[in-house]
Design an enzyme around this catalytic site. Structure first.
Site, PDB file in Angstrom:
ATOM      1  CD  GLU A  34      -1.768   3.720  -0.158  1.00 45.44           C
ATOM      2  OE1 GLU A  34      -0.797   3.763  -1.008  1.00 45.44           O
ATOM      3  OE2 GLU A  34      -2.292   4.335   0.696  1.00 45.44           O
ATOM      4  CE1 TYR A 117       2.424   7.226  -0.553  1.00 46.81           C
ATOM      5  CE2 TYR A 117       2.052   5.016  -1.700  1.00 46.81           C
ATOM      6  CZ  TYR A 117       1.997   6.737  -0.942  1.00 46.81           C
ATOM      7  OH  TYR A 117       0.397   6.196  -0.956  1.00 46.81           O
ATOM      8  CG  ASP A 135       1.531  10.153  -3.286  1.00 44.23           C
ATOM      9  OD1 ASP A 135       1.898  11.211  -2.693  1.00 44.23           O
ATOM     10  OD2 ASP A 135       0.723   9.401  -2.920  1.00 44.23           O
TER      11      ASP A 135
END
Length: 343
Positions: A34, A117, A135
């Site tokens: 991520e 997020y 997101d």
């Protein structure tokens, strides 16, 4: 809306891309993916992810690394604060949680560089916690589903969307639901006016599609124009070595190595005079092809010179071209001026 969750999860089970971080429930690897993909396309980020996992297979290995090594491995991804925050967060995880990421949304959110997020993605995918992960992809999907013309850059809009998806996130498969939304936004509900509505599993539930607005949504606030900065970049050579220096600890490209540069566009005669005034003994001055580099809020327009010196001046660190390639994180803004080292 509960029907949307079921439809998306079923669709994702068949159509989700096979990506290495989806083959694991290891929270560290999910977190790493991520962070790498925050400002990076998957095609580019894949190799970086695999290299990071090979070198730093767990939180402890990353925490124990020297920051310069982390930055070198990150070289080319840009937004180097992500790498610094990743490194510092790994150290805090070792200090506070024994090297294991905490199975708690708020604790994840408190780590350096971890926003709502990322915390939601790690918590839901890695730990199965029922929290949303919203997101840009998800905001775009939500705007089209709801035929919503509120700018998605509006903080209140993000809060409303997060609350909305919190309500419909299933208890038993929160990670799969969040990934299905991300996947839909990345592969079907595409940005820039070109959604593939014919391939969408929830087309029949999408108000934006039914009202003919899918291609013009979402609405975004107008971006500010980037500031243009002229710079003169110096490829300084002395013997077989190249001169580099550290950037300041704050500001753009903070603390990274760079080729020295001067503000403004400088001609050869003026440059020679300015360098001589510094006490540099210039033997040769050759003009290099210019380059441009775009950052988020500023754009560098760079001219360049290869400067050959008789002696090494103070203020620069001189390294061999091989060491520069292998051991120093040099931002991609300067890479255009390194081609002469390979000639």
């Amino acid at each position: 809306m509960s029907e949307i969750a079921d439809k998306l999860i079923d669709w994702y089970g068949v159509n989700g891309r096979d990506l290495p971080w989806r083959r694991t429930r290891d929270p560290y690897r999910i977190w790493l993916s991520e962070v790498i993909l925050q400002q990076t396309r998957i095609a580019q980020g894949m190799d970086y992810y695999l290299r990071f996992i090979a070198r730093f297979p767990d939180v402890g290995a990353l925490a124990a690394a020297d920051e310069d090594e982390v930055l070198k491995l990150w070289q080319g991804l840009g937004y180097y604060s992500r790498a610094r925050n990743l490194h510092r967060a790994a150290q805090l995880v070792c200090e506070r949680y024994g090297g294991t990421l905490p199975a708690d949304y708020e604790a994840l959110l408190a780590l350096p560089g971890v926003g709502e997020y990322t915390a939601g993605a790690v918590a839901s995918i890695g730990f199965g916690l029922r929290v949303p992960a919203v997101d840009g992809n998800v905001l775009r999907v939500a705007a089209r589903l709801n035929d919503d013309f509120t700018p998605i850059t509006d903080a209140k809009q993000k809060k409303r969307t997060t609350g909305h998806f919190s309500e419909i996130t299933p208890e038993d498969r929160p990670g799969d639901f969040n990934q299905s939304l991300m996947e839909l936004g990345a592969t079907v509900c595409l940005p820039n006016g070109a959604p593939r509505c014919g391939s969408c599993p929830v087309q029949h539930l999408c108000l934006g599609y039914h009202h003919g607005h899918a291609e013009i949504l979402p609405v975004r606030a107008a971006k500010r124009a980037r500031r243009i900065e002229e710079r003169t970049v110096l490829l300084v050579r002395c013997g077989e070595e190249v001169g580099i220096r550290r950037r300041p600890k704050t500001g753009l490209l903070a603390g990274l190595w760079e080729l020295p540069s001067l503000e403004g566009k400088t001609g050869a005669n003026e440059l020679r005079a300015r360098l001589s005034a510094r006490g540099w003994q210039v033997e040769k001055l050759l003009s290099l092809r210019g380059a441009k580099h775009v950052f988020t809020h500023v754009e560098w327009h760079m001219s360049g010179f290869e400067v050959t010196l008789a002696e090494k001046p103070a203020g620069l660190t001189f390294v061999t071209p091989q060491a520069l390639r292998e051991s120093y994180a040099l931002p991609s803004a300067f890479r255009a001026f390194l081609s002469v080292l390979e000639e």
